[in-house]
Design an enzyme around this catalytic site. Structure first.
Site, short mmCIF file in Angstrom:
data_model
loop_
_atom_site.label_atom_id
_atom_site.label_comp_id
_atom_site.label_asym_id
_atom_site.label_seq_id
_atom_site.Cartn_x
_atom_site.Cartn_y
_atom_site.Cartn_z
N ASN A 97 0.72 -1.16 -0.11
CA ASN A 97 -0.05 -0.06 0.08
C ASN A 97 0.95 1.34 -0.04
O ASN A 97 0.43 2.31 -0.37
CB ASN A 97 -1.02 0.12 1.26
CG ASN A 97 -0.54 0.15 2.72
OD1 ASN A 97 0.76 -0.57 2.75
ND2 ASN A 97 -0.79 0.74 3.49
N GLU B 198 5.03 -4.24 11.97
CA GLU B 198 4.32 -3.34 11.97
C GLU B 198 2.86 -3.69 11.11
O GLU B 198 3.21 -4.10 10.00
CB GLU B 198 4.77 -1.96 11.36
CG GLU B 198 5.71 -1.35 12.10
CD GLU B 198 5.03 -0.66 13.33
OE1 GLU B 198 3.76 -0.79 13.62
OE2 GLU B 198 5.88 -0.57 14.26
N CYS C 193 -2.88 1.69 6.73
CA CYS C 193 -2.93 0.96 8.00
C CYS C 193 -3.50 1.84 8.85
O CYS C 193 -3.95 1.68 10.07
CB CYS C 193 -1.47 0.55 8.46
SG CYS C 193 -0.19 1.61 8.53
N GLU D 266 9.70 2.64 14.05
CA GLU D 266 10.10 2.99 12.85
C GLU D 266 10.34 4.65 12.67
O GLU D 266 9.90 5.22 13.47
CB GLU D 266 9.43 2.55 11.70
CG GLU D 266 9.08 1.09 11.79
CD GLU D 266 8.73 0.66 10.40
OE1 GLU D 266 9.49 0.00 9.69
OE2 GLU D 266 7.35 0.81 10.10
#
Ligand code: NAD
Length: 478
Positions: free
Chosen positions: A147, A247, A281, A459
């Protein structure tokens, strides 16, 4: 044919994959290598062989390579944004914006390569002192979703390289073009052979080798919760446990309180839930709305959606592009059916749309009268489908927001400082937003979730150093 990069060579693959334009399924974007387990094995060996020299390379060299790659990405953002939008389906401004973001991440991480960290502390014994330094981890396997096909790989690969690690990168099968372009640019920017390797191909096959290989020191993964769980089992099941950064998915709430600014709330809701076709997300797929503003909010969101156009990703008048592929469209439609069967009411959309090119066009869907235990309010759909749940007051809204296995992002629209600060403290999520869409995040700030959404260090930004380096404590007695 675009080939895999292994040990500095573009290698002939046994097989190839075509990626299809979801805005026009008659169009092939390109022909890309489909590597196998043997390619993954060779890529790990190349990354391992390249590691000692890269770990010892000068920070200035790492900076210069990342900075050169950032400049090329930025200079080509229109062309690469078009390529990205052609394979993923996000609109052209979103595609160009993502390429620019990847360039900014590379530039930021070029700076990080020069930020040398370390401490010198006295020991507890007389005459003893200690140095605390950070060393590279080793070989990092990067496994990415479809994505954000250039930004997510960039925010994993750039810190890995900046801190002196070598990389084997496995992109998602649907989006090889953006991945290939990023690797090509980094390679030509001057990376020594074997420092960055690309193996396109199947998740279980290539990803499986990376996660179980004893010569891979760490895995940075972004994708769904079920895949993350399998990866975690592979990473700990081998002879040596690997460091992991996982993640994963979200079912992100946006609370709208009676005192919210209605225009702000509608913009947060529509941007957060439906732009990028809801395939983020951090998309806010659950609106939890207090009674006093509920009906006005639903009316205003529907009115705003009436003005949104769904169409070909590259057309200037398109606000929302197609769904990424047939499988995701089927998932979205099956949840729309589930919502109706559960007794929720479709206030807007949910229809497959005909356009003048054959693509996966879906009108954004807004469900109302959604109970907090319904599947459409609990399970990640990953498409342009959102639900509205009523709440009596802030306390009930907060309880519903937190009653989920996920914990990625959470938002609130309110003009009350008291509720905003309670929400920031009590929302169970790694990213909390007040009067902002839950999606849309700055690249210098830490990114990650809590609960089932995330495992391991954060991250992005300066916080990435915690994952990509090993702390060493060296004692010396005079
Ligand atoms: P996915 O889990 O299907 O695949 C992600 C990657 O894992 C792909 O490269 C795939 O090939 C690989 N893979 C699949 N099986 C594997 C295995 N057995 N071993 C190793 N690798 C394997 O996810 P997706 O459909 O590409 O992406 C959508 C999901 O990603 C959603 O759940 C979304 O929420 C999540 N996502 C999370 C974030 C975040 O930062 N939290 C960001 C973007 C997307």
């Amino acid at each position: 044919m675009h080939r895999n990069l292994i040990g500095g060579e573009w290698c002939e693959p046994a097989d190839a994959i075509r990626n299809i334009n979801p805005s026009d399924t008659r169009e092939t974007v390109g022909l890309y290598a489909r590597g196998d387990a043997a390619d993954a094995q060779r890529a790990v060996e190349a990354a391992r062989a390249a590691f000692p020299a890269w770990a010892d390379s000068s920070p200035q060299l790492r900076h210069d390579i990342l900075a050169r790659a950032a400049q090329e990405l930025l200079a080509r953002k229109e062309e690469l944004g078009r390529l990205l939008s052609s394979e993923e389906g996000k609109t052209l401004p979103e595609g160009i914006g993502e390429v620019a973001r990847a360039a900014n991440v590379l530039a930021f991480m070029a700076g990080e390569a020069l930020r040398i960290r370390g401490d010198r502390l006295p020991g507890l014994q007389p005459g003893s002192d200690a140095e605390v330094t950070r060393e590279p981890l080793g070989v990092v396997g990067v496994i990415a979703p479809w994505n954000f096909p250039i930004a997510i790989p960039a925010w994993k690969i750039a810190p890995a390289l900046a801190y002196g690690n070598t990389v084997v990168f496995k992109p998602a099968e649907l989006v090889p073009a953006s991945a290939w372009a990023l690797v090509d640019i980094l390679h030509r920017a001057g990376l020594p052979d074997g420092v960055l390797n690309l193996v396109m191909g199947s998740g279980s096959q290539i990803g499986g080798v990376l996660c179980s290989h004893p010569q891979v020191d760490a895995i940075s993964f972004t994708g769904s919760v079920p895949t993350g769980r399998r990866i975690a089992a592979d990473c700990v099941g081998g002879p040596r446990m690997k460091r992991m950064q996982l993640e994963m998915g979200g079912k992100n709430p946006l609370i709208v309180l009676d005192d919210a600014d209605l225009d702000v709330a509608v913009e947060c809701a529509v941007q957060g839930a439906f732009f990028s076709t809801g395939q983020r997300c951090t998309a806010s797929s659950r609106f939890i709305v207090t009674d006093g503003i509920h009906d006005r909010f639903v009316r205003a969101v529907v009115q705003r959606l009436e003005a949104v156009s769904v169409g070909h990703a590259l057309r200037a008048d398109t606000h929302i592009g197609p769904v990424v592929d047939r499988k995701q469209l089927d998932t979205d439609l099956s949840y729309i059916d589930i919502g109706k069967q559960e007794g929720a009411r479709l206030a807007w959309g949910g229809e497959v749309l005909e356009r003048d090119t054959p693509g996966f066009y879906l009108q954004p869907a807004l469900f109302v009268d959604v109970g907090p235990s319904m599947r459409i309010a609990r399970e990640e759909i990953f498409g342009p489908v959102a639900s509205v749940t009523r709440a009596r007051d802030f306390d009930e809204a907060l309880h519903i927001a937190n009653d989920t296995e996920f914990g990625l992002a959470a938002g609130i629209c309110t003009t009350s400082l008291r509720h905003a600060s309670r929400f920031k403290r009590q929302a169970q999520a790694g990213i909390v937003k007040v009067n902002q869409a839950t999606s849309g995040l700055d690249y210098h700030l830490p990114f990650g979730g809590s609960k089932a959404s995330s495992y391991g260090p954060r991250e992005q930004g300066q916080y990435a150093v915690d994952f990509y380096t090993v702390v060493k404590t060296a004692y010396t007695s005079a």
